[in-house]
Design an enzyme around this catalytic site. Structure first.
Site, PDB file in Angstrom:
ATOM      1  N   ALA A 151       0.831  -1.209   0.000  1.00 17.80           N
ATOM      2  CA  ALA A 151       0.000   0.000   0.000  1.00 17.80           C
ATOM      3  C   ALA A 151       0.866   1.260   0.000  1.00 17.80           C
ATOM      4  CB  ALA A 151      -0.933  -0.010   1.204  1.00 17.80           C
ATOM      5  N   TYR A 152       1.893   1.262   0.842  1.00 16.92           N
ATOM      6  CA  TYR A 152       2.780   2.421   0.925  1.00 16.92           C
ATOM      7  C   TYR A 152       3.465   2.672  -0.417  1.00 16.92           C
ATOM      8  CZ  TYR A 152       6.707   5.331   2.457  1.00 16.92           C
ATOM      9  OH  TYR A 152       7.631   6.349   2.584  1.00 16.92           O
ATOM     10  N   SER A 153       4.014   1.614  -1.010  1.00 20.92           N
ATOM     11  CA  SER A 153       4.702   1.783  -2.284  1.00 20.92           C
ATOM     12  C   SER A 153       3.736   2.180  -3.397  1.00 20.92           C
ATOM     13  CB  SER A 153       5.440   0.496  -2.671  1.00 20.92           C
ATOM     14  OG  SER A 153       6.631   0.356  -1.930  1.00 20.92           O
ATOM     15  N   ALA A 155       1.139   4.031  -3.133  1.00 19.56           N
ATOM     16  CA  ALA A 155       0.903   5.465  -2.987  1.00 19.56           C
ATOM     17  C   ALA A 155       2.103   6.273  -3.468  1.00 19.56           C
ATOM     18  CB  ALA A 155       0.583   5.793  -1.532  1.00 19.56           C
ATOM     19  N   LYS A 156       3.300   5.821  -3.139  1.00 24.52           N
ATOM     20  CA  LYS A 156       4.496   6.554  -3.550  1.00 24.52           C
ATOM     21  C   LYS A 156       4.736   6.436  -5.058  1.00 24.52           C
ATOM     22  CE  LYS A 156       5.718   8.315   0.395  1.00 24.52           C
ATOM     23  NZ  LYS A 156       5.688   9.771   0.589  1.00 24.52           N
TER      24      LYS A 156
END
Length: 290
Positions: A151-153, A155-156
């Site tokens: 999820a973090y990646s 978004a990035k």
């Protein structure tokens, strides 16, 4: 060196309660900008207020907060132009994709993508009028998507695309868009990421624990390593200051050796090679927590 031009300009830094955002607000204030420092709580505002730093309550997912900030810029009592927007606010929701709920995904994207876009769109007229600069704080996670960082990646990676598209849309009108890509930085985002991972781990089934507990140990060891060995927020702020003040900025600046390495690595290494390297790294990290 502070110039009279910088002293007469506004800079906005989001996520300024702590870590990179707080250090960046302080560095830009020292550079001579009047910094509107976005924080979510009054207690954080009280802590960061100082010469050339004006705290503003700003949750980038709250349109009312965004509207208030736009009005603050438009009605500046000294008629200072908006020079820079530093999009730093973000969250880290880390867990295997199988166990992340759609609400977890929405939270990650609401803060780290949609909130950034909403604020940028709202401030773009002022930035266009003043030929300003947008500095988006990305991550090595937006260059290499590691296990447990889905999820973090995502978004990035999204903000990488947004930054590139926006740069190609507005550069001819005088607005510069710059990406700053940190590697390991010692901030409290590590603590909040660990807390979120622990919360999600509590919802896992026994079968999921069997599949992913080793990965969780690796993530914990890695996060602790970031806190212990990462560069300081002040170092990161120095790089961001260069991105803000350079007359002819690069399209990307990296922070730390790992920031540079992971930015470059996908250009030369195959997916399978990266899979092997990262899998081996996780196994080694997991052993340190066994």
């Amino acid at each position: 060196m502070t110039t009279s031009t910088e002293m007469s300009q506004l800079a906005i830094v989001t996520g300024a309660s702590s870590g990179i955002g707080k250090a960046t607000a302080q560095r830009l204030a020292a550079d001579g900008f009047h910094v509107l420092a976005g924080v979510r709580k009054q207690s954080d505002a009280d802590k960061i207020a100082e010469v050339n730093i004006e705290p503003v309550i700003l949750d980038v997912t709250d349109q009312t907060h965004i509207d208030n900030l736009v009005e603050r810029v438009a009605s500046d009592p000294h008629k200072r132009p908006l020079r820079t927007l530093v999009n730093n606010a973000g969250v880290a929701v880390n867990a295997p994709i199988e166990v992340l709920t759609l609400d977890d995904w929405r939270f990650q994207f609401d803060v780290s993508v949609f909130g950034q876009i909403a604020l940028t769109r709202a401030l773009l007229p002022a930035l266009l009028a003043n030929k300003g600069r947008i500095v988006n704080i990305t991550s090595v996670g937006g260059r290499v998507a590691m296990a447990n960082f889905g999820a973090y990646s995502a978004a990035k990676f999204a903000m990488e695309a947004v930054s590139d598209s926006l740069r190609r849309e507005v550069e001819e009108f005088g607005v510069t868009v710059v990406k700053v890509t940190p590697g390991a930085v010692s901030t409290n985002l590590t603590d909040s990421g660990l807390a979120a991972a622990a919360r999600i781990a509590d919802t896992m089934t026994p079968e999921q624990h069997e599949r992913y507990d080793e990965l969780g140990k690796a993530f914990t060891a890695q996060a602790e390593g970031f806190a212990r060995d990462g560069v300081t927020p002040e170092h990161a702020a120095g790089v961001i200051s260069r991105a803000v003040t350079a007359r002819k900025p690069k399209t990307r600046y990296t922070i730390g050796r790992d920031g540079a390495m992971f930015t470059f690595m996908p250009r030369i290494a195959s997916d399978r090679f990266l899979d092997t390297v990262l899998r081996s790294q996780n196994k080694s990290l997991a052993k340190t927590k066994s």
